[in-house]
Design a protein around this motif. Sequence first.
Motif, PDB file in Angstrom:
ATOM      1  N   GLN A  80     -14.787  -5.135   0.414  1.00 15.12           N
ATOM      2  CA  GLN A  80     -15.712  -5.057   1.549  1.00 15.12           C
ATOM      3  C   GLN A  80     -16.613  -3.821   1.487  1.00 15.12           C
ATOM      4  O   GLN A  80     -17.314  -3.519   2.449  1.00 15.12           O
ATOM      5  CB  GLN A  80     -14.929  -5.073   2.878  1.00 15.12           C
ATOM      6  N   GLY A  81     -16.575  -3.100   0.373  1.00 13.25           N
ATOM      7  CA  GLY A  81     -17.511  -2.004   0.191  1.00 13.25           C
ATOM      8  C   GLY A  81     -16.997  -0.644   0.631  1.00 13.25           C
ATOM      9  O   GLY A  81     -17.786   0.249   0.946  1.00 13.25           O
ATOM     10  N   PHE A  82     -15.669  -0.489   0.639  1.00 16.10           N
ATOM     11  CA  PHE A  82     -15.080   0.806   0.970  1.00 16.10           C
ATOM     12  C   PHE A  82     -14.556   1.498  -0.282  1.00 16.10           C
ATOM     13  O   PHE A  82     -14.027   0.850  -1.185  1.00 16.10           O
ATOM     14  CB  PHE A  82     -13.905   0.638   1.947  1.00 16.10           C
ATOM     15  N   GLU A  83     -14.672   2.801  -0.286  1.00 21.22           N
ATOM     16  CA  GLU A  83     -14.006   3.635  -1.287  1.00 21.22           C
ATOM     17  C   GLU A  83     -12.710   4.122  -0.638  1.00 21.22           C
ATOM     18  O   GLU A  83     -12.730   4.692   0.454  1.00 21.22           O
ATOM     19  CB  GLU A  83     -14.902   4.826  -1.625  1.00 21.22           C
ATOM     20  N   VAL A  84     -11.588   3.861  -1.275  1.00 22.17           N
ATOM     21  CA  VAL A  84     -10.304   4.296  -0.723  1.00 22.17           C
ATOM     22  C   VAL A  84     -10.033   5.720  -1.209  1.00 22.17           C
ATOM     23  O   VAL A  84      -9.759   5.953  -2.385  1.00 22.17           O
ATOM     24  CB  VAL A  84      -9.166   3.334  -1.120  1.00 22.17           C
ATOM     25  N   LEU A  85     -10.116   6.673  -0.293  1.00 17.47           N
ATOM     26  CA  LEU A  85      -9.915   8.081  -0.638  1.00 17.47           C
ATOM     27  C   LEU A  85      -8.437   8.433  -0.709  1.00 17.47           C
ATOM     28  O   LEU A  85      -8.032   9.313  -1.459  1.00 17.47           O
ATOM     29  CB  LEU A  85     -10.584   8.977   0.413  1.00 17.47           C
ATOM     30  N   PHE A  86      -7.642   7.730   0.102  1.00 15.45           N
ATOM     31  CA  PHE A  86      -6.221   8.054   0.191  1.00 15.45           C
ATOM     32  C   PHE A  86      -5.480   6.822   0.695  1.00 15.45           C
ATOM     33  O   PHE A  86      -5.933   6.144   1.615  1.00 15.45           O
ATOM     34  CB  PHE A  86      -6.014   9.216   1.177  1.00 15.45           C
ATOM     35  N   ILE A  87      -4.334   6.524   0.062  1.00 14.64           N
ATOM     36  CA  ILE A  87      -3.477   5.454   0.565  1.00 14.64           C
ATOM     37  C   ILE A  87      -2.030   5.818   0.242  1.00 14.64           C
ATOM     38  O   ILE A  87      -1.728   6.302  -0.854  1.00 14.64           O
ATOM     39  CB  ILE A  87      -3.873   4.069  -0.026  1.00 14.64           C
ATOM     40  N   ALA A  88      -1.170   5.671   1.215  1.00 17.98           N
ATOM     41  CA  ALA A  88       0.248   6.021   1.032  1.00 17.98           C
ATOM     42  C   ALA A  88       1.085   5.130   1.931  1.00 17.98           C
ATOM     43  O   ALA A  88       0.598   4.579   2.923  1.00 17.98           O
ATOM     44  CB  ALA A  88       0.485   7.489   1.379  1.00 17.98           C
ATOM     45  N   GLN A  89       2.349   4.999   1.582  1.00 20.33           N
ATOM     46  CA  GLN A  89       3.261   4.222   2.422  1.00 20.33           C
ATOM     47  C   GLN A  89       4.624   4.897   2.448  1.00 20.33           C
ATOM     48  O   GLN A  89       4.948   5.725   1.591  1.00 20.33           O
ATOM     49  CB  GLN A  89       3.388   2.791   1.901  1.00 20.33           C
ATOM     50  N   GLU A  90       5.401   4.558   3.449  1.00 20.15           N
ATOM     51  CA  GLU A  90       6.766   5.080   3.534  1.00 20.15           C
ATOM     52  C   GLU A  90       7.631   4.088   4.297  1.00 20.15           C
ATOM     53  O   GLU A  90       7.124   3.188   4.977  1.00 20.15           O
ATOM     54  CB  GLU A  90       6.784   6.447   4.240  1.00 20.15           C
ATOM     55  N   LEU A  91       8.932   4.249   4.162  1.00 20.81           N
ATOM     56  CA  LEU A  91       9.878   3.484   4.965  1.00 20.81           C
ATOM     57  C   LEU A  91      10.530   4.438   5.950  1.00 20.81           C
ATOM     58  O   LEU A  91      11.020   5.500   5.562  1.00 20.81           O
ATOM     59  CB  LEU A  91      10.946   2.830   4.080  1.00 20.81           C
TER      60      LEU A  91
END
Length: 250
Positions: A174-185
């Motif tokens: 959709q035209g976004f630059e992902v600067l940061f992505i993280a996940q946790e439980l």
Amino acid sequence: MSINKTLVAQRFAKAGQSYVEHAVVQKQISAQLFEYLKAYYPHNLDSVLEIGCGSGNLTHLFQSHFQVEQLFLNDLYEDVEQHFSSVDKINWLIGDIEQLMLPQCLDAVISSSALQWMMDLPALLQRIHGTLNPHGYFGFSTFGPDNLTEIKQLTGQGLNYVDRDVLQQQLQQQGFEVLFIAQELKQVYFDHPKSVLQHLKATGVTATAKSHRWTKQSLQKFYADYQQFYDEQGFRLTYHPIYVIARRIA
């Protein structure tokens, strides 16, 4: 899975007061998201939209740090307005964000623990992209596939969550630059399976498409089956937050 937004609104409205007290995990997630926003967002922003503001966990943190000229707050039901008596100059957007006209020329969009309720997330991402100024920011938390996994395993009830890689791909498409992505439980523990259900009811997250009807027999079976999720800390319930900071590419 279809989502009955009217039912969602009713459940969250009903849980409005108890949510503040019981949504400990959601509050922690908002606080963590806020730290990421501070690391990436500019300090001064002309116009910001928050999707699913709820009781204001993220809003109040955001306003404590960022200078915002115009703040647009969205949620499904008007009762949320009671949580914002101390906040000046709010432009309210009450209703289903997937159906509402979005404000234009935004510097940023934020959202905590709300986007998992969307029927067509890629379509919303496309619309958010269209409302943002070039290089505008989109920072949010949502939930991944292991969210409330214990409940889904035992009842078959739950939302269809998008995993981190698919989410990243959808944003990029959709035209976004992902600067940061993280996940946790994040695991929370309870003294009895009944307390797990009470916690879910108090936080409104039982508002899935079909209303799950408990009988005395099915409740007893649920309590018995939930023993498999017991350890020395108590009866486990898992949350799976995903955090994203993205930016519109030009």
